[in-house]
Write a protein that holds these residues in place. Structure first.
Motif, PDB file in Angstrom:
ATOM      1  N   ARG A 246      45.063 -13.997  -5.696  1.00  0.00           N
ATOM      2  CA  ARG A 246      46.400 -14.484  -6.042  1.00  0.00           C
ATOM      3  C   ARG A 246      46.696 -15.800  -5.329  1.00  0.00           C
ATOM      4  N   PHE A 247      46.201 -15.918  -4.078  1.00  0.00           N
ATOM      5  CA  PHE A 247      46.376 -17.181  -3.367  1.00  0.00           C
ATOM      6  C   PHE A 247      45.593 -18.298  -4.052  1.00  0.00           C
ATOM      7  N   ALA A 248      44.372 -18.004  -4.497  1.00  0.00           N
ATOM      8  CA  ALA A 248      43.561 -19.016  -5.176  1.00  0.00           C
ATOM      9  C   ALA A 248      44.192 -19.444  -6.491  1.00  0.00           C
ATOM     10  N   GLN A 249      44.928 -18.537  -7.115  1.00  0.00           N
ATOM     11  CA  GLN A 249      45.561 -18.851  -8.391  1.00  0.00           C
ATOM     12  C   GLN A 249      46.908 -19.538  -8.223  1.00  0.00           C
ATOM     13  N   GLY A 250      47.270 -19.880  -6.986  1.00  0.00           N
ATOM     14  CA  GLY A 250      48.466 -20.689  -6.762  1.00  0.00           C
ATOM     15  C   GLY A 250      49.674 -19.950  -6.242  1.00  0.00           C
ATOM     16  N   GLU A 251      49.570 -18.649  -6.028  1.00  0.00           N
ATOM     17  CA  GLU A 251      50.735 -17.895  -5.553  1.00  0.00           C
ATOM     18  C   GLU A 251      50.926 -18.138  -4.055  1.00  0.00           C
ATOM     19  N   ARG A 252      52.151 -18.320  -3.637  1.00  0.00           N
ATOM     20  CA  ARG A 252      52.474 -18.567  -2.247  1.00  0.00           C
ATOM     21  C   ARG A 252      53.658 -17.689  -1.848  1.00  0.00           C
ATOM     22  N   GLY A 253      53.943 -17.643  -0.552  1.00  0.00           N
ATOM     23  CA  GLY A 253      55.083 -16.881  -0.083  1.00  0.00           C
ATOM     24  C   GLY A 253      54.655 -15.641   0.678  1.00  0.00           C
ATOM     25  N   ARG A 254      55.637 -14.773   0.946  1.00  0.00           N
ATOM     26  CA  ARG A 254      55.386 -13.579   1.750  1.00  0.00           C
ATOM     27  C   ARG A 254      54.437 -12.606   1.077  1.00  0.00           C
ATOM     28  N   GLU A 255      54.386 -12.619  -0.262  1.00  0.00           N
ATOM     29  CA  GLU A 255      53.532 -11.668  -0.970  1.00  0.00           C
ATOM     30  C   GLU A 255      52.056 -11.846  -0.637  1.00  0.00           C
ATOM     31  N   VAL A 256      51.638 -13.080  -0.320  1.00  0.00           N
ATOM     32  CA  VAL A 256      50.233 -13.340  -0.004  1.00  0.00           C
ATOM     33  C   VAL A 256      50.083 -13.823   1.443  1.00  0.00           C
ATOM     34  N   ALA A 257      51.106 -13.591   2.281  1.00  0.00           N
ATOM     35  CA  ALA A 257      51.055 -14.072   3.663  1.00  0.00           C
ATOM     36  C   ALA A 257      49.942 -13.399   4.462  1.00  0.00           C
ATOM     37  N   ALA A 258      49.513 -12.210   4.021  1.00  0.00           N
ATOM     38  CA  ALA A 258      48.450 -11.506   4.746  1.00  0.00           C
ATOM     39  C   ALA A 258      47.128 -12.254   4.705  1.00  0.00           C
ATOM     40  N   VAL A 259      46.990 -13.233   3.792  1.00  0.00           N
ATOM     41  CA  VAL A 259      45.756 -14.032   3.750  1.00  0.00           C
ATOM     42  C   VAL A 259      45.558 -14.773   5.073  1.00  0.00           C
ATOM     43  N   GLY A 260      46.653 -15.234   5.676  1.00  0.00           N
ATOM     44  CA  GLY A 260      46.555 -15.890   6.985  1.00  0.00           C
ATOM     45  C   GLY A 260      46.474 -14.856   8.083  1.00  0.00           C
ATOM     46  N   GLY A 261      45.327 -14.197   8.192  1.00  0.00           N
ATOM     47  CA  GLY A 261      45.194 -13.035   9.068  1.00  0.00           C
ATOM     48  C   GLY A 261      45.058 -13.340  10.541  1.00  0.00           C
ATOM     49  N   VAL A 262      44.935 -14.599  10.953  1.00  0.00           N
ATOM     50  CA  VAL A 262      44.815 -14.939  12.373  1.00  0.00           C
ATOM     51  C   VAL A 262      46.207 -14.904  13.006  1.00  0.00           C
ATOM     52  N   ARG A 263      46.377 -14.054  14.022  1.00  0.00           N
ATOM     53  CA  ARG A 263      47.686 -13.912  14.659  1.00  0.00           C
ATOM     54  C   ARG A 263      47.590 -14.040  16.179  1.00  0.00           C
ATOM     55  N   ASP A 264      46.522 -14.666  16.664  1.00  0.00           N
ATOM     56  CA  ASP A 264      46.375 -14.881  18.101  1.00  0.00           C
ATOM     57  C   ASP A 264      47.433 -15.881  18.564  1.00  0.00           C
ATOM     58  N   ARG A 265      48.338 -15.439  19.412  1.00  0.00           N
ATOM     59  CA  ARG A 265      49.510 -16.252  19.759  1.00  0.00           C
ATOM     60  C   ARG A 265      49.128 -17.515  20.515  1.00  0.00           C
TER      61      ARG A 265
END
Length: 331
Positions: A246-265
């Motif tokens: 869905r991210f590759a097809q252009g969808e953005r926002g909270r629905e695909v936010a899990a793609v950015g899985g790096v959360r090291d503060r």
């Protein structure tokens, strides 16, 4: 050809090895040896004589010599460790100087590719020293030869235009880069002995689209390493393959936010701060994010779910997650 005056002068190799002849370990060993010999001498002077047999003499010599041997083995081990630490410090200083030079004067794409080829040739030479068989993986096609990127179809005006008799470009005759080679190249070689990694990297560099992404990824990985941020230290949360699609097809926002899985503060804070203050880093990061987005869009069309997961676990994808979340593209 005259040497470029802006090139950094070569450092004297292994300056840290010029240690004094007698270091602290050797001085301690001399003192302990002297004390031991004095104790042995006192023992012989004040203790009654033995029976004088051969076995008694041998045991006495072994008892005297063995502690001395152990003392000097420990001293030599300490000296070797000191020399290795000095060598490591010298190599670290050389690497830092190279990083500073690359950051202040980014190398041209042709120069980067040349350096990669030189490293690959050096690794292959080292491996050939220990192996005598040919690298059949580079000549025999593997079972999975599915192209990693779908070639764009020519437009109607291009199809109607007659072909010019200028010969066929070499990349048009080459086999497309397979999915497995592309994923391996996106992870970069693990070390100088990673023969498969260098082979896949060379294959990917033959493709113009992949080469642009590889060079952009190499730039940001080197810049992130200056802040002590390494992709192997990150442990991203894995998103489902459908979210990546869905991210590759252009969808953005909270629905695909899990793609950015790096959360090291700490890594995110350092990266976000450098994006605000370092223009060179910001330009390199945005260029890399655009190249990854375009390339992954083409890759997703021809990849299975398992192959999407494999790409998401590479060092290049982790850099995309880190930079994307620091830049705020995941919402």
């Amino acid at each position: 050809m005259e040497a470029d005056a802006s090139e950094p002068k070569p450092r004297a190799p292994l300056q840290g090895l010029s240690a004094p002849a007698l270091g602290q370990a050797e001085q301690i060993a001399l003192g302990v040896s002297a004390v031991w010999l004095l104790l042995v001498l006192a023992f012989w002077l004040f203790m009654p004589a033995g029976d004088g047999s051969l076995s008694s003499v041998i045991l006495t010599l072994v008892g005297v010599a063995l502690p001395l041997v152990l003392i000097w083995v420990a001293a030599l081990a300490a000296r070797t460790a000191r020399a290795m630490r000095a060598e490591a410090q010298e190599l670290r200083a050389t690497i830092e100087a190279m990083r500073a030079t690359l950051a202040s004067r980014p190398a041209a794409p042709a120069e980067l590719e040349k350096k990669l080829d030189e490293v690959a040739k050096t690794a292959e030479t080292a491996i050939a020293t220990f192996t005598s068989h040919r690298d059949r993986s580079a000549t025999v096609p593997s079972a999975d030869r599915k192209a990693a990127l779908v070639a764009p179809k020519p437009t109607a005006p291009e199809e109607a235009q007659p072909a010019l008799a200028l010969g066929t470009p070499s990349e048009a005759l080459a086999d497309p880069v397979s999915v497995s080679d592309f994923v391996r190249a996106m992870n970069f070689p693990d070390n100088a002995e990673d023969k498969e990694g260098f082979r896949a990297l060379r294959r990917a560099l033959e493709d113009r689209t992949m080469a642009k992404l590889i060079r952009a990824a190499q730039d940001v990985l080197n810049l992130l390493a200056q802040d002590g941020i390494y992709m192997d230290d990150l442990a991203p949360e894995h998103a489902r393959p459908e979210l990546w699609r869905r991210f590759a097809q252009g969808e953005r926002g909270r629905e695909v936010a899990a793609v950015g899985g790096v959360r090291d503060r700490s890594s995110l804070a350092l990266t976000a701060g450098r994006l605000r203050t370092d223009t060179i880093f910001r330009d390199a990061a945005h260029h890399f994010l655009r190249q990854f987005d375009r390339t992954f869009t083409d890759f997703e069309r021809n990849a299975s779910d398992q192959e999407v997961i494999g790409l998401a676990d590479t060092r290049t994808a982790r850099a995309f997650m880190l930079l994307g979340r620091a830049a705020g593209i995941f919402g």
